[in-house]
Enzyme design. Structure first.
Site, PDB file in Angstrom:
ATOM      1  N   TYR A 113       1.630   4.211   6.285  1.00  0.00           N
ATOM      2  CA  TYR A 113       2.921   3.603   6.200  1.00  0.00           C
ATOM      3  C   TYR A 113       3.944   4.587   6.238  1.00  0.00           C
ATOM      4  O   TYR A 113       5.003   4.855   6.730  1.00  0.00           O
ATOM      5  CB  TYR A 113       3.066   2.766   4.889  1.00  0.00           C
ATOM      6  N   LYS A 155       0.856  -1.169  -0.117  1.00  0.00           N
ATOM      7  CA  LYS A 155       0.013   0.041   0.067  1.00  0.00           C
ATOM      8  C   LYS A 155       0.945   1.245   0.044  1.00  0.00           C
ATOM      9  O   LYS A 155       0.303   2.182  -0.302  1.00  0.00           O
ATOM     10  CB  LYS A 155      -1.072   0.039   1.172  1.00  0.00           C
TER      11      LYS A 155
END
Length: 358
Positions: A149, A117
């Site tokens: 992230y 992702k």
């Protein structure tokens, strides 16, 4: 920095009861590390010392870790939230809290598990907008969207600057491995689908998109990911880098799906006209699962702890090809490899032996 003697190495595995965390605990305990396993529940059958603390609470983490002296930290935990802004607040906060609680410890390396992702965007903006070309490479710039992230990486780098440890980031693709009760577990989800199909006489129906059915893709075995994280944490030349980590083979679901169906002894159906999500296919099957559990003496009666329909739908429903490049790891010296079909079948065999599936 000299690599310490194994007896001097203490690993702290955060999220130790999850798919990747349990694989790390298994590998590290087999290599004579001292292992601290931080998770809500102990890792079944493990010799690692279990620690329990709320990653969202700086005070509880500080208390739980005050007497611990890990040299290597492996962070694999995450908590799914309703929005990406909340994901950032919670998941980046957990990294920040954990590393702050270890400011006293002789930490040499912190390995952070993230995923693809990084290139695809978060769930709420998944595969939207302009994506980088496949295979994804680590040098691609960040997408102009909120992404937990990215926030986790920023917390890692900030703490490394303050505390002086080396770091690595591991971007995995659809991790398959052994765990029960995990929020993202395609291997066990497909095994549960197969068991329900067998019990009800249904065919094993591919739930995803035409693109996923026909395009090349890859995956990450949890054991390989554990090897990769330990490699980066212990090889001097591998530190302070972000790496993709996938099995090394590529496949198309139009070949893999019949192979999985054959292992379970099921008729199968591939993509036909539109996706057929598991959340729709498997709706209302809790009673079927309860019957399967009773008939076969299985150990987990709660279907919600076995199958994560939503995650497998998101993964297999993607409208774009997803493949990651492993050249950076190969050139740095990592040679680990898995054949994905073998990863699936070994996992199914283990779940069957443990009476998680019939």
């Amino acid at each position: 920095m000299d690599t310490p003697h194994p007896s001097a190495r203490t690993a702290l595995v955060v999220g130790a009861s999850g798919i990747t965390g349990s694989a790390l605990v298994e590998q590290l305990t087999g290599q004579d590390w001292d292992v601290l396993a931080l998770s809500r529940t102990p890792v079944p059958g493990s010799t690692a010392r279990h620690l329990s603390a709320d990653l969202r609470s700086p005070e509880r983490l500080a208390a739980a870790l005050a007497e611990e002296r890990p040299t290597h930290v492996f962070f694999t935990a995450w908590s799914r939230q309703a929005t990406e802004k909340e994901n950032i607040q919670v998941n980046a906060g957990m990294v920040r809290n954990l590393l702050a609680a270890l400011a006293h410890a002789p930490v040499e390396h912190v390995a952070l598990m993230t995923g693809l992702k990084h290139y695809l965007g978060p769930f709420e903006a998944y595969g939207q907008g302009t994506m980088p070309d496949t295979p994804f490479r680590e040098e691609e710039p960040r997408l102009p969207v909120d992404n937990f992230y990215y926030a986790q990486e920023d917390e890692l780098w900030a703490a490394a600057g303050r505390q002086g440890f080396r770091w690595s980031v591991h971007r995995a693709h659809t991790v398959i491995g052994h765990a029960v009760g995990n929020a993202m577990n395609m291997g066990l989800t497909l095994a549960a689908q197969a068991a329900i199909c067998r019990e009800t006489g249904r065919p094993f129906v591919f739930p995803g998109s035409e693109t996923q059915w026909n395009s090349l893709t890859d995956m990450t075995d949890a054991g390989l990911l554990a090897e990769h994280m330990v490699w980066a944490a212990t090889e001097e030349a591998a530190g302070n880098e972000a790496y993709n980590v996938v099995n090394g083979d590529v496949f198309r679901w139009r070949r893999m799906w019949p192979a999985l169906a054959a292992w379970f002894g099921l008729e199968w159906e591939g993509y036909q006209d539109a996706p057929r999500p598991l959340e729709e296919q498997m709706r209302g099957t809790e009673d079927v699962w309860a019957r399967i559990v009773e008939q076969h003496g299985l150990v987990e009666p709660d279907l919600a702890r076995v199958a994560s329909w939503w995650h497998t739908d998101a993964d297999l429903g993607r409208p774009i090809e997803v493949v990651a490049d492993m050249s950076k790891s190969r050139l740095a010296g990592f040679t680990g490899y898995r054949r994905t079909e073998d990863c699936f079948t070994r996992l199914f065999e283990r779940y069957r032996a443990e009476r998680v599936i019939p």
